[in-house]
Write a protein that holds these residues in place. Structure first.
Motif, PDB file in Angstrom:
ATOM      1  N   PHE A 182      30.683 -33.308  34.163  1.00  0.00           N
ATOM      2  CA  PHE A 182      29.916 -32.113  34.516  1.00  0.00           C
ATOM      3  C   PHE A 182      28.531 -32.198  33.880  1.00  0.00           C
ATOM      4  N   HIS A 183      27.615 -31.385  34.399  1.00  0.00           N
ATOM      5  CA  HIS A 183      26.295 -31.212  33.787  1.00  0.00           C
ATOM      6  C   HIS A 183      26.326 -29.955  32.937  1.00  0.00           C
ATOM      7  N   LEU A 184      25.845 -30.043  31.715  1.00  0.00           N
ATOM      8  CA  LEU A 184      25.827 -28.899  30.805  1.00  0.00           C
ATOM      9  C   LEU A 184      24.416 -28.331  30.733  1.00  0.00           C
ATOM     10  N   ASN A 185      24.277 -27.073  31.154  1.00  0.00           N
ATOM     11  CA  ASN A 185      22.990 -26.395  31.046  1.00  0.00           C
ATOM     12  C   ASN A 185      22.569 -26.335  29.584  1.00  0.00           C
ATOM     13  N   PRO A 186      21.308 -26.700  29.269  1.00  0.00           N
ATOM     14  CA  PRO A 186      20.925 -26.833  27.862  1.00  0.00           C
ATOM     15  C   PRO A 186      20.643 -25.527  27.136  1.00  0.00           C
ATOM     16  N   ILE A 187      20.582 -24.407  27.844  1.00  0.00           N
ATOM     17  CA  ILE A 187      20.266 -23.128  27.206  1.00  0.00           C
ATOM     18  C   ILE A 187      21.544 -22.296  27.122  1.00  0.00           C
ATOM     19  N   GLY A 188      21.921 -21.897  25.930  1.00  0.00           N
ATOM     20  CA  GLY A 188      23.168 -21.172  25.727  1.00  0.00           C
ATOM     21  C   GLY A 188      23.127 -19.738  26.224  1.00  0.00           C
ATOM     22  N   PHE A 189      24.318 -19.183  26.419  1.00  0.00           N
ATOM     23  CA  PHE A 189      24.486 -17.794  26.845  1.00  0.00           C
ATOM     24  C   PHE A 189      25.083 -16.974  25.706  1.00  0.00           C
ATOM     25  N   GLY A 190      24.751 -15.698  25.697  1.00  0.00           N
ATOM     26  CA  GLY A 190      25.401 -14.749  24.809  1.00  0.00           C
ATOM     27  C   GLY A 190      25.856 -13.540  25.604  1.00  0.00           C
ATOM     28  N   THR A 191      26.390 -12.562  24.904  1.00  0.00           N
ATOM     29  CA  THR A 191      26.896 -11.357  25.564  1.00  0.00           C
ATOM     30  C   THR A 191      26.063 -10.124  25.240  1.00  0.00           C
ATOM     31  N   GLY A 192      24.919 -10.323  24.577  1.00  0.00           N
ATOM     32  CA  GLY A 192      24.070  -9.198  24.227  1.00  0.00           C
ATOM     33  C   GLY A 192      23.342  -8.622  25.430  1.00  0.00           C
ATOM     34  N   THR A 193      22.752  -7.468  25.237  1.00  0.00           N
ATOM     35  CA  THR A 193      22.000  -6.803  26.288  1.00  0.00           C
ATOM     36  C   THR A 193      20.865  -7.687  26.786  1.00  0.00           C
ATOM     37  N   TYR A 194      20.749  -7.822  28.080  1.00  0.00           N
ATOM     38  CA  TYR A 194      19.699  -8.586  28.764  1.00  0.00           C
ATOM     39  C   TYR A 194      19.812 -10.095  28.585  1.00  0.00           C
ATOM     40  N   GLU A 195      20.879 -10.594  27.984  1.00  0.00           N
ATOM     41  CA  GLU A 195      21.034 -12.054  27.879  1.00  0.00           C
ATOM     42  C   GLU A 195      21.527 -12.582  29.220  1.00  0.00           C
ATOM     43  N   ASN A 196      20.645 -13.315  29.911  1.00  0.00           N
ATOM     44  CA  ASN A 196      20.977 -13.796  31.246  1.00  0.00           C
ATOM     45  C   ASN A 196      20.127 -15.008  31.590  1.00  0.00           C
ATOM     46  N   HIS A 197      20.463 -15.655  32.690  1.00  0.00           N
ATOM     47  CA  HIS A 197      19.719 -16.796  33.215  1.00  0.00           C
ATOM     48  C   HIS A 197      19.286 -16.509  34.647  1.00  0.00           C
ATOM     49  N   ARG A 198      18.100 -17.006  34.984  1.00  0.00           N
ATOM     50  CA  ARG A 198      17.615 -17.023  36.364  1.00  0.00           C
ATOM     51  C   ARG A 198      17.049 -18.409  36.632  1.00  0.00           C
ATOM     52  N   GLY A 199      17.265 -18.933  37.849  1.00  0.00           N
ATOM     53  CA  GLY A 199      16.760 -20.276  38.098  1.00  0.00           C
ATOM     54  C   GLY A 199      16.727 -20.629  39.564  1.00  0.00           C
ATOM     55  N   ILE A 200      16.040 -21.737  39.851  1.00  0.00           N
ATOM     56  CA  ILE A 200      15.996 -22.289  41.194  1.00  0.00           C
ATOM     57  C   ILE A 200      16.170 -23.802  41.105  1.00  0.00           C
ATOM     58  N   MET A 201      17.114 -24.324  41.868  1.00  0.00           N
ATOM     59  CA  MET A 201      17.468 -25.744  41.841  1.00  0.00           C
ATOM     60  C   MET A 201      17.161 -26.398  43.187  1.00  0.00           C
ATOM     61  N   THR A 202      16.655 -27.633  43.133  1.00  0.00           N
ATOM     62  CA  THR A 202      16.573 -28.488  44.307  1.00  0.00           C
ATOM     63  C   THR A 202      17.636 -29.565  44.156  1.00  0.00           C
ATOM     64  N   LEU A 203      18.478 -29.693  45.180  1.00  0.00           N
ATOM     65  CA  LEU A 203      19.626 -30.594  45.150  1.00  0.00           C
ATOM     66  C   LEU A 203      19.502 -31.618  46.272  1.00  0.00           C
ATOM     67  N   TYR A 204      19.683 -32.899  45.923  1.00  0.00           N
ATOM     68  CA  TYR A 204      19.562 -33.982  46.888  1.00  0.00           C
ATOM     69  C   TYR A 204      20.913 -34.690  47.036  1.00  0.00           C
ATOM     70  N   SER A 205      21.340 -34.875  48.266  1.00  0.00           N
ATOM     71  CA  SER A 205      22.606 -35.541  48.546  1.00  0.00           C
ATOM     72  C   SER A 205      22.504 -37.044  48.295  1.00  0.00           C
ATOM     73  N   ASN A 206      23.659 -37.671  48.103  1.00  0.00           N
ATOM     74  CA  ASN A 206      23.728 -39.130  47.979  1.00  0.00           C
ATOM     75  C   ASN A 206      24.103 -39.791  49.303  1.00  0.00           C
ATOM     76  N   VAL A 207      24.111 -39.009  50.376  1.00  0.00           N
ATOM     77  CA  VAL A 207      24.457 -39.522  51.704  1.00  0.00           C
ATOM     78  C   VAL A 207      23.439 -38.989  52.698  1.00  0.00           C
ATOM     79  N   GLY A 208      23.045 -39.823  53.671  1.00  0.00           N
ATOM     80  CA  GLY A 208      22.164 -39.349  54.726  1.00  0.00           C
ATOM     81  C   GLY A 208      20.835 -40.067  54.754  1.00  0.00           C
ATOM     82  N   GLU A 209      20.020 -39.660  55.701  1.00  0.00           N
ATOM     83  CA  GLU A 209      18.751 -40.338  55.983  1.00  0.00           C
ATOM     84  C   GLU A 209      17.808 -40.366  54.790  1.00  0.00           C
ATOM     85  N   PHE A 210      17.744 -39.272  54.018  1.00  0.00           N
ATOM     86  CA  PHE A 210      16.786 -39.172  52.923  1.00  0.00           C
ATOM     87  C   PHE A 210      17.435 -39.377  51.561  1.00  0.00           C
ATOM     88  N   SER A 211      18.642 -39.915  51.518  1.00  0.00           N
ATOM     89  CA  SER A 211      19.357 -40.037  50.248  1.00  0.00           C
ATOM     90  C   SER A 211      18.945 -41.279  49.480  1.00  0.00           C
TER      91      SER A 211
END
Length: 217
Positions: free
Chosen positions: A129-158
């Motif tokens: 697995f890939h481990l996100n490098p920023i930890g999480f807590g349970t305090g108020t407002y502790e959260n993550h937001r993000g945007i990922m670009t994912l590339y397949s290992n199969v297909g024309e542009f792989s």
């Protein structure tokens, strides 16, 4: 022996039911519920979503990869939170209904926006697995937001036998420090990418929303 039908119009038999051809629903100008009239190369097409997820074991999207239609994928998550304190999120690449195992390589940089701290972190890896490098807590407002670009290992542009992903994220963690990070991960595998899973290292995961988009060829 093959057969052929030549007609100018196919109309639905049952009112408001549409017409299904080889498993594809055509209805009211949409194809399987997607308005394709304005879709051009490079457009984002929403192909999966999860909203208002509360205390789930994981958040999984299977079988969304279509290398005929899309050259890459974008995944946007909003307000991911953890049920346990001081944990990191795991990301698994998926094939059908199984996690793809192997060595997930990682490199990233991060800055702390409310302290004088930053750093580059190369040549890291986790097993299965890939481990996100920023930890999480349970305090108020502790959260993550993000945007990922994912590339397949199969297909024309792989890149054959390599799954790539990179993401930009904002996080507020246990301290709570305000983090901004850019992360990259790869997995060398011949197993075709078909999905993705988000899960905490322990405890539950919640989120306001996660959206998966295909980038049209």
């Amino acid at each position: 022996m093959s057969s052929e039908i030549k007609v100018d119009t196919i109309s639905e038999k049952t009112s408001a039911a549409g017409v299904t051809i080889d498993g594809v629903l055509l209805k009211d100008g949409e194809v399987d519920g997607v308005d394709v009239s304005a879709i051009v190369s490079g457009s984002l097409v929403k192909i999966a979503e999860a909203e208002n997820i509360s205390a789930a074991t994981d958040i999984t999207f299977d079988s969304f990869v279509n290398n005929t239609l899309y050259n890459s994928y974008q995944i946007i998550w909003n307000n991911l939170t953890s049920g346990n304190d001081s944990v990191n999120m795991r990301i698994y690449f998926r094939n059908s209904s199984s996690d793809i195992t192997g060595t997930y390589r990682k490199g990233y940089w991060r800055v702390v926006m409310d302290e004088n701290s930053s750093g580059f972190f190369p040549n890291l890896q986790e097993t299965n697995f890939h481990l996100n490098p920023i930890g999480f807590g349970t305090g108020t407002y502790e959260n993550h937001r993000g945007i990922m670009t994912l590339y397949s290992n199969v297909g024309e542009f792989s890149n054959s036998d390599v799954i790539h992903a990179n993401y930009t994220m904002y996080a507020r963690n246990q301290s709570p420090d305000l983090f901004f990070a850019q992360v990259g991960t790869t997995l060398e595998t011949s197993t075709a990418l078909e999905g993705i899973k988000f899960q905490m290292a322990s405890g539950t995961i919640s989120a306001d929303s996660i959206y998966v988009y295909g980038v049209k060829k």
